[in-house]
Design a protein around this motif. Sequence first.
Motif, PDB file in Angstrom:
ATOM      1  N   HIS A  27       0.749  -1.229   0.076  1.00  0.00           N
ATOM      2  CA  HIS A  27       0.043   0.078  -0.162  1.00  0.00           C
ATOM      3  C   HIS A  27       0.749   1.274  -0.053  1.00  0.00           C
ATOM      4  CE1 HIS A  27      -3.337  -2.689   0.547  1.00  0.00           C
ATOM      5  NE2 HIS A  27      -2.773  -3.271   1.802  1.00  0.00           N
ATOM      6  N   THR A  28       1.878   1.069   0.695  1.00  0.00           N
ATOM      7  CA  THR A  28       2.862   2.488   0.865  1.00  0.00           C
ATOM      8  C   THR A  28       3.831   2.439  -0.414  1.00  0.00           C
ATOM      9  OG1 THR A  28       4.524   1.275   1.952  1.00  0.00           O
ATOM     10  CG2 THR A  28       2.759   2.211   3.305  1.00  0.00           C
ATOM     11  N   GLY A  29       3.920   1.314  -0.908  1.00  0.00           N
ATOM     12  CA  GLY A  29       4.947   1.509  -2.153  1.00  0.00           C
ATOM     13  C   GLY A  29       6.392   1.467  -1.680  1.00  0.00           C
ATOM     14  N   GLU A  30       6.770   1.203  -0.316  1.00  0.00           N
ATOM     15  CA  GLU A  30       8.064   1.405   0.061  1.00  0.00           C
ATOM     16  C   GLU A  30       8.870   0.146  -0.364  1.00  0.00           C
ATOM     17  OE1 GLU A  30      10.347   1.168   4.470  1.00  0.00           O
ATOM     18  OE2 GLU A  30       8.028   0.558   4.515  1.00  0.00           O
ATOM     19  N   ARG A  31      10.057   0.373  -0.891  1.00  0.00           N
ATOM     20  CA  ARG A  31      10.928  -0.421  -1.274  1.00  0.00           C
ATOM     21  C   ARG A  31      12.308  -0.318  -0.744  1.00  0.00           C
ATOM     22  NH1 ARG A  31       9.172  -3.045  -6.202  1.00  0.00           N
ATOM     23  NH2 ARG A  31       7.210  -2.406  -6.752  1.00  0.00           N
ATOM     24  N   PRO A  32      12.318  -0.820   0.410  1.00  0.00           N
ATOM     25  CA  PRO A  32      13.644  -0.313   1.259  1.00  0.00           C
ATOM     26  C   PRO A  32      15.081  -1.232   0.989  1.00  0.00           C
ATOM     27  CG  PRO A  32      12.460  -1.887   2.649  1.00  0.00           C
ATOM     28  CD  PRO A  32      11.453  -1.480   1.309  1.00  0.00           C
ATOM     29  N   PHE A  33      14.912  -2.257   0.100  1.00  0.00           N
ATOM     30  CA  PHE A  33      16.295  -3.050  -0.557  1.00  0.00           C
ATOM     31  C   PHE A  33      16.268  -2.615  -1.903  1.00  0.00           C
ATOM     32  CE2 PHE A  33      13.629  -5.369   2.501  1.00  0.00           C
ATOM     33  CZ  PHE A  33      14.471  -5.551   3.578  1.00  0.00           C
ATOM     34  N   THR A  34      17.787  -1.839  -1.960  1.00  0.00           N
ATOM     35  CA  THR A  34      17.768  -1.492  -3.318  1.00  0.00           C
ATOM     36  C   THR A  34      19.188  -1.959  -3.948  1.00  0.00           C
ATOM     37  OG1 THR A  34      17.256   0.958  -2.412  1.00  0.00           O
ATOM     38  CG2 THR A  34      18.708   0.683  -4.372  1.00  0.00           C
ATOM     39  N   CYS A  35      18.984  -2.412  -5.242  1.00  0.00           N
ATOM     40  CA  CYS A  35      20.363  -2.962  -5.942  1.00  0.00           C
ATOM     41  C   CYS A  35      21.479  -1.722  -5.965  1.00  0.00           C
ATOM     42  CB  CYS A  35      19.708  -3.530  -7.295  1.00  0.00           C
ATOM     43  SG  CYS A  35      21.084  -4.217  -8.223  1.00  0.00           S
ATOM     44  N   PRO A  36      22.626  -2.403  -5.575  1.00  0.00           N
ATOM     45  CA  PRO A  36      23.676  -1.462  -5.755  1.00  0.00           C
ATOM     46  C   PRO A  36      24.199  -1.203  -7.237  1.00  0.00           C
ATOM     47  CG  PRO A  36      24.281  -3.536  -4.990  1.00  0.00           C
ATOM     48  CD  PRO A  36      22.889  -3.779  -5.156  1.00  0.00           C
ATOM     49  N   VAL A  37      23.713  -2.200  -8.050  1.00  0.00           N
ATOM     50  CA  VAL A  37      24.123  -2.030  -9.504  1.00  0.00           C
ATOM     51  C   VAL A  37      23.276  -1.164 -10.354  1.00  0.00           C
ATOM     52  CG1 VAL A  37      24.652  -3.377 -11.544  1.00  0.00           C
ATOM     53  CG2 VAL A  37      25.192  -4.576  -9.369  1.00  0.00           C
ATOM     54  N   CYS A  38      21.946  -1.387 -10.206  1.00  0.00           N
ATOM     55  CA  CYS A  38      21.000  -0.727 -11.100  1.00  0.00           C
ATOM     56  C   CYS A  38      20.097   0.265 -10.415  1.00  0.00           C
ATOM     57  CB  CYS A  38      20.292  -1.480 -11.943  1.00  0.00           C
ATOM     58  SG  CYS A  38      19.103  -2.506 -11.056  1.00  0.00           S
ATOM     59  N   GLY A  39      20.197   0.203  -8.950  1.00  0.00           N
ATOM     60  CA  GLY A  39      19.411   1.232  -8.436  1.00  0.00           C
ATOM     61  C   GLY A  39      18.142   0.582  -8.092  1.00  0.00           C
ATOM     62  N   LYS A  40      17.424  -0.453  -8.714  1.00  0.00           N
ATOM     63  CA  LYS A  40      16.233  -0.989  -8.539  1.00  0.00           C
ATOM     64  C   LYS A  40      15.926  -1.216  -6.933  1.00  0.00           C
ATOM     65  CE  LYS A  40      13.028  -4.028 -11.093  1.00  0.00           C
ATOM     66  NZ  LYS A  40      12.745  -4.975 -11.924  1.00  0.00           N
ATOM     67  N   GLY A  41      14.730  -0.877  -6.753  1.00  0.00           N
ATOM     68  CA  GLY A  41      14.112  -1.184  -5.234  1.00  0.00           C
ATOM     69  C   GLY A  41      13.205  -2.417  -5.121  1.00  0.00           C
ATOM     70  N   PHE A  42      13.215  -3.040  -4.086  1.00  0.00           N
ATOM     71  CA  PHE A  42      12.478  -4.167  -3.789  1.00  0.00           C
ATOM     72  C   PHE A  42      11.735  -4.029  -2.506  1.00  0.00           C
ATOM     73  CE2 PHE A  42      15.599  -5.035  -6.914  1.00  0.00           C
ATOM     74  CZ  PHE A  42      14.623  -5.988  -7.930  1.00  0.00           C
ATOM     75  N   ALA A  43      10.731  -4.772  -2.191  1.00  0.00           N
ATOM     76  CA  ALA A  43       9.725  -4.611  -1.006  1.00  0.00           C
ATOM     77  C   ALA A  43      10.541  -5.601  -0.031  1.00  0.00           C
ATOM     78  CB  ALA A  43       8.334  -4.863  -1.384  1.00  0.00           C
ATOM     79  N   LEU A  44      11.171  -6.920  -0.538  1.00  0.00           N
ATOM     80  CA  LEU A  44      11.572  -7.809   0.094  1.00  0.00           C
ATOM     81  C   LEU A  44      13.027  -8.138  -0.201  1.00  0.00           C
ATOM     82  CD1 LEU A  44       8.662 -10.430  -0.380  1.00  0.00           C
ATOM     83  CD2 LEU A  44       9.017  -9.015   1.526  1.00  0.00           C
ATOM     84  N   SER A  45      13.965  -8.555   0.838  1.00  0.00           N
ATOM     85  CA  SER A  45      15.136  -8.713   0.431  1.00  0.00           C
ATOM     86  C   SER A  45      15.584  -9.939  -0.307  1.00  0.00           C
ATOM     87  CB  SER A  45      16.083  -9.004   2.010  1.00  0.00           C
ATOM     88  OG  SER A  45      15.493 -10.033   2.786  1.00  0.00           O
ATOM     89  N   SER A  46      14.619 -10.994   0.029  1.00  0.00           N
ATOM     90  CA  SER A  46      14.748 -12.191  -0.814  1.00  0.00           C
ATOM     91  C   SER A  46      14.243 -11.874  -2.385  1.00  0.00           C
ATOM     92  CB  SER A  46      13.721 -13.324  -0.685  1.00  0.00           C
ATOM     93  OG  SER A  46      12.346 -12.640  -0.638  1.00  0.00           O
ATOM     94  N   ASN A  47      13.623 -10.871  -2.622  1.00  0.00           N
ATOM     95  CA  ASN A  47      13.366 -10.240  -4.199  1.00  0.00           C
ATOM     96  C   ASN A  47      14.698  -9.793  -4.670  1.00  0.00           C
ATOM     97  OD1 ASN A  47      10.773 -11.076  -4.004  1.00  0.00           O
ATOM     98  ND2 ASN A  47       9.751  -9.317  -3.789  1.00  0.00           N
ATOM     99  N   LEU A  48      15.345  -9.027  -3.825  1.00  0.00           N
ATOM    100  CA  LEU A  48      16.656  -8.313  -4.179  1.00  0.00           C
ATOM    101  C   LEU A  48      17.675  -9.340  -4.727  1.00  0.00           C
ATOM    102  CD1 LEU A  48      18.663  -5.962  -4.480  1.00  0.00           C
ATOM    103  CD2 LEU A  48      18.805  -5.948  -1.952  1.00  0.00           C
ATOM    104  N   TRP A  49      17.702 -10.220  -3.673  1.00  0.00           N
ATOM    105  CA  TRP A  49      18.806 -11.211  -3.714  1.00  0.00           C
ATOM    106  C   TRP A  49      18.600 -12.090  -4.952  1.00  0.00           C
ATOM    107  CZ3 TRP A  49      18.127 -17.004  -2.857  1.00  0.00           C
ATOM    108  CH2 TRP A  49      19.180 -17.816  -2.861  1.00  0.00           C
ATOM    109  N   VAL A  50      17.325 -12.364  -5.496  1.00  0.00           N
ATOM    110  CA  VAL A  50      17.059 -13.078  -6.786  1.00  0.00           C
ATOM    111  C   VAL A  50      17.421 -12.247  -7.924  1.00  0.00           C
ATOM    112  CG1 VAL A  50      15.077 -14.008  -8.439  1.00  0.00           C
ATOM    113  CG2 VAL A  50      15.107 -14.659  -6.050  1.00  0.00           C
ATOM    114  N   HIS A  51      17.041 -10.778  -7.963  1.00  0.00           N
ATOM    115  CA  HIS A  51      17.278  -9.885  -9.026  1.00  0.00           C
ATOM    116  C   HIS A  51      18.586  -9.783  -9.155  1.00  0.00           C
ATOM    117  CE1 HIS A  51      17.645  -6.014 -10.869  1.00  0.00           C
ATOM    118  NE2 HIS A  51      18.305  -5.595  -9.845  1.00  0.00           N
TER     119      HIS A  51
END
Length: 280
Positions: A27-51
């Motif tokens: 609902h908030t759109g918060e994406r606290p986990f950010t990819c250090p390579v491209c800057g894309k944000g994710f809601a879950l750390s697991s999604n960042l890990w896969v990305h």
Amino acid sequence: MEKQWKCGDCGKGFRFPSKLEIHRRIHTGERPFTCPVCGKGFALSSNLWVHQRVHTGERPFTCSVCGNGFTQSSNLMKHQRVHTGEKPFTCSTSGTAFNNSSQLLTHQQVRTEEKPFTCSVCGKGFTQSSSLHSHNVTHSNERPFKCSDCGSGFKRSQDLMIHQRIHTEERPFSCSQCTNRFRTISNLRAHQRIHTEERPFSCSHCTKRFRTSSDLRIHRRVHTGERPFSCSHCTKRFRSSSALRRHQQVHSVERPFTCSVCGKGFTQSSSLLAHQRVHN
């Protein structure tokens, strides 16, 4: 265990407050986990890990049939249905079966012409939020994903991956009905409609139906009069890029279609076919 932690926005319950906190990011759109390579944000750390496998090239889940690698086990499971022919998701209205739930959802929304996800820049509508997300990239000029073979740049990593199959000549998607193989799953799906005779894209102006959305988009120009492709040699305009390419052969000395009887050359196969009637 009772789901005592309730979301104030949608009422969904959770057993733990940590799960509610994660859920509220929808609902908030918060994406606290950010990819250090491209800057894309994710809601879950697991999604960042896969990305991050997009950047590292890691594909730990491998198909035992064709050897294709995938970043997620779920993508491998969906891919394997290409080989098994399994289609567990069936449309209750048309009876058409699909490999995965997203294909079924797209099919059902196409039938109703519902496009609930709208681009805030150009107003274009999409049947899925993932399609809108992919489309949003087209409004940016940034092309961070480069091909190591030819240097071509791409806005999305998946576009680069598909492009690289031109160099590797890889065609991982095979038709279960014939021997044709394809670079992308979307091309395979469009091809399979030749066998099923399915034409899910209908024109709102007439009764014609089409196998692909691009065919429908080109056809609609018959009704709108739109001709977005212009010839650089003359003032003529065309509804499709293929029609423009055929026309441009008129300005070229190239005549690739030759009559086997008299040797006369033509710029188009249709002109050669009409000419050959002279010899009949």
